[in-house]
Design a protein around this motif. Structure first.
Motif, short mmCIF file in Angstrom:
data_model
loop_
_atom_site.label_atom_id
_atom_site.label_comp_id
_atom_site.label_asym_id
_atom_site.label_seq_id
_atom_site.Cartn_x
_atom_site.Cartn_y
_atom_site.Cartn_z
N HIS A 1 0.81 -1.22 0.00
CA HIS A 1 0.00 0.00 0.00
C HIS A 1 0.85 1.28 0.00
CE1 HIS A 1 -3.07 -2.93 1.09
NE2 HIS A 1 -3.92 -2.08 0.54
N GLY A 2 2.16 1.14 -0.11
CA GLY A 2 3.03 2.30 -0.23
C GLY A 2 3.33 3.04 1.06
N ASP A 3 3.04 2.45 2.20
CA ASP A 3 3.26 3.09 3.50
C ASP A 3 4.59 2.58 4.08
OD1 ASP A 3 3.23 4.10 6.07
OD2 ASP A 3 1.13 3.58 6.44
N LEU A 4 5.69 3.22 3.70
CA LEU A 4 7.02 2.77 4.12
C LEU A 4 7.27 2.94 5.62
CD1 LEU A 4 9.23 3.99 1.15
CD2 LEU A 4 8.48 1.67 1.67
N VAL A 5 6.68 3.96 6.23
CA VAL A 5 6.90 4.19 7.66
C VAL A 5 6.33 3.04 8.48
CG1 VAL A 5 6.33 5.69 9.61
CG2 VAL A 5 7.00 6.69 7.42
N HIS A 6 5.09 2.65 8.20
CA HIS A 6 4.50 1.54 8.95
C HIS A 6 5.13 0.21 8.56
CE1 HIS A 6 1.26 4.39 10.12
NE2 HIS A 6 1.41 3.71 11.24
N ALA A 7 5.53 0.06 7.30
CA ALA A 7 6.24 -1.16 6.90
C ALA A 7 7.53 -1.29 7.70
CB ALA A 7 6.52 -1.13 5.40
N PHE A 8 8.26 -0.18 7.83
CA PHE A 8 9.50 -0.17 8.61
C PHE A 8 9.22 -0.48 10.08
CE2 PHE A 8 12.77 1.92 11.16
CZ PHE A 8 13.93 1.42 10.57
N GLN A 9 8.15 0.07 10.60
CA GLN A 9 7.81 -0.14 12.01
C GLN A 9 7.50 -1.61 12.29
OE1 GLN A 9 4.34 1.96 13.34
NE2 GLN A 9 4.74 1.50 15.49
N HIS A 10 6.87 -2.30 11.36
CA HIS A 10 6.46 -3.67 11.62
C HIS A 10 7.56 -4.70 11.41
CE1 HIS A 10 2.51 -1.93 11.96
NE2 HIS A 10 2.17 -3.05 12.56
N HIS A 11 8.51 -4.44 10.54
CA HIS A 11 9.66 -5.34 10.41
C HIS A 11 10.76 -4.68 9.60
CE1 HIS A 11 11.88 -8.93 10.82
NE2 HIS A 11 10.86 -9.67 11.16
N PRO A 12 11.57 -3.81 10.24
CA PRO A 12 12.60 -3.08 9.49
C PRO A 12 13.67 -3.98 8.88
CG PRO A 12 12.85 -2.72 11.85
CD PRO A 12 11.56 -3.46 11.65
N ILE A 13 14.01 -5.06 9.55
CA ILE A 13 15.06 -5.93 9.03
C ILE A 13 14.57 -6.63 7.75
CG2 ILE A 13 16.61 -7.85 9.56
CD1 ILE A 13 17.14 -5.33 11.23
N ALA A 14 13.34 -7.09 7.75
CA ALA A 14 12.78 -7.71 6.55
C ALA A 14 12.64 -6.68 5.44
CB ALA A 14 11.43 -8.35 6.86
N LEU A 15 12.25 -5.47 5.78
CA LEU A 15 12.10 -4.42 4.78
C LEU A 15 13.43 -4.10 4.10
CD1 LEU A 15 10.14 -2.41 3.44
CD2 LEU A 15 10.76 -0.78 5.23
N ILE A 16 14.51 -4.11 4.86
CA ILE A 16 15.84 -3.88 4.29
C ILE A 16 16.18 -4.98 3.29
CG2 ILE A 16 18.31 -3.91 4.87
CD1 ILE A 16 17.48 -2.49 7.52
N GLY A 17 15.71 -6.19 3.53
CA GLY A 17 16.00 -7.31 2.63
C GLY A 17 15.15 -7.36 1.38
N VAL A 18 14.05 -6.59 1.33
CA VAL A 18 13.14 -6.65 0.17
C VAL A 18 13.84 -6.30 -1.14
CG1 VAL A 18 11.10 -5.56 -0.87
CG2 VAL A 18 11.00 -6.41 1.48
N PRO A 19 14.61 -5.21 -1.25
CA PRO A 19 15.26 -4.93 -2.54
C PRO A 19 16.21 -6.05 -2.99
CG PRO A 19 15.41 -3.03 -1.10
CD PRO A 19 14.86 -4.14 -0.28
N PHE A 20 16.89 -6.67 -2.04
CA PHE A 20 17.80 -7.77 -2.37
C PHE A 20 17.01 -8.99 -2.86
CE2 PHE A 20 20.05 -5.13 0.66
CZ PHE A 20 21.24 -4.91 -0.01
N ALA A 21 15.88 -9.26 -2.20
CA ALA A 21 15.04 -10.38 -2.60
C ALA A 21 14.43 -10.13 -3.98
CB ALA A 21 13.94 -10.62 -1.57
N LEU A 22 14.02 -8.90 -4.25
CA LEU A 22 13.45 -8.58 -5.57
C LEU A 22 14.51 -8.68 -6.67
CD1 LEU A 22 11.02 -5.64 -4.72
CD2 LEU A 22 10.46 -8.04 -5.21
N TYR A 23 15.75 -8.27 -6.36
CA TYR A 23 16.82 -8.42 -7.34
C TYR A 23 17.10 -9.90 -7.59
CZ TYR A 23 21.12 -7.98 -9.94
OH TYR A 23 22.06 -8.07 -10.93
#
Length: 130
Positions: free
Chosen positions: A52-74
């Protein structure tokens, strides 16, 4: 790979994990067993907020997983290009210490820091909706 990503996205779009309505997956078994947030708590909600494009709440709920998303998409793009298109992208060449550090940060954050009752760590506490 793609089926898993599509299924996860369809699940969070069909069953809003941020509300208190019961979902198909039922309550979190880790939280039921140990009474604390576990390593994957907040991941579904993180994906819902990210979709839904809400990066602040995405970061709040799991910042470590969020950091891994670009690597997983690549990695997904790399796999798709190699498997379906026969093209070779440069494979990520990270030292083993990066992977070990990421896994360590995941465990420390998910099992220790998120479960502390002092600020600023309470911001990362995932309320149990079960």
């Amino acid at each position: 790979m793609w089926a898993g990503l599509v299924a996860a996205t369809a699940y969070v779009l069909a069953f809003n994990p941020t509300d208190t309505n019961p979902d198909l997956s039922g309550p979190c078994l880790f939280h039921l067993a140990f009474g604390i947030n576990g390593p994957f708590c907040g991941g579904t909600r993180m994906w819902w907020y990210l979709v839904h494009g809400d990066l602040v709440h995405a970061f709040q709920h799991h910042p470590i997983a969020l950091i891994g998303v670009p690597f997983a998409l690549y990695a997904l793009a790399w796999w798709t290009a190699r498997t379906w298109l026969g093209r070779i992208f440069p494979a990520p060449r990270l030292p083993r210490s990066v992977y070990i550090g990421y896994a360590t940060a995941w465990v420390v954050f998910a099992l220790v820091l998120r479960n502390l009752s002092e600020g600023p760590f309470t911001w990362f506490n995932i309320p149990y909706l079960g």
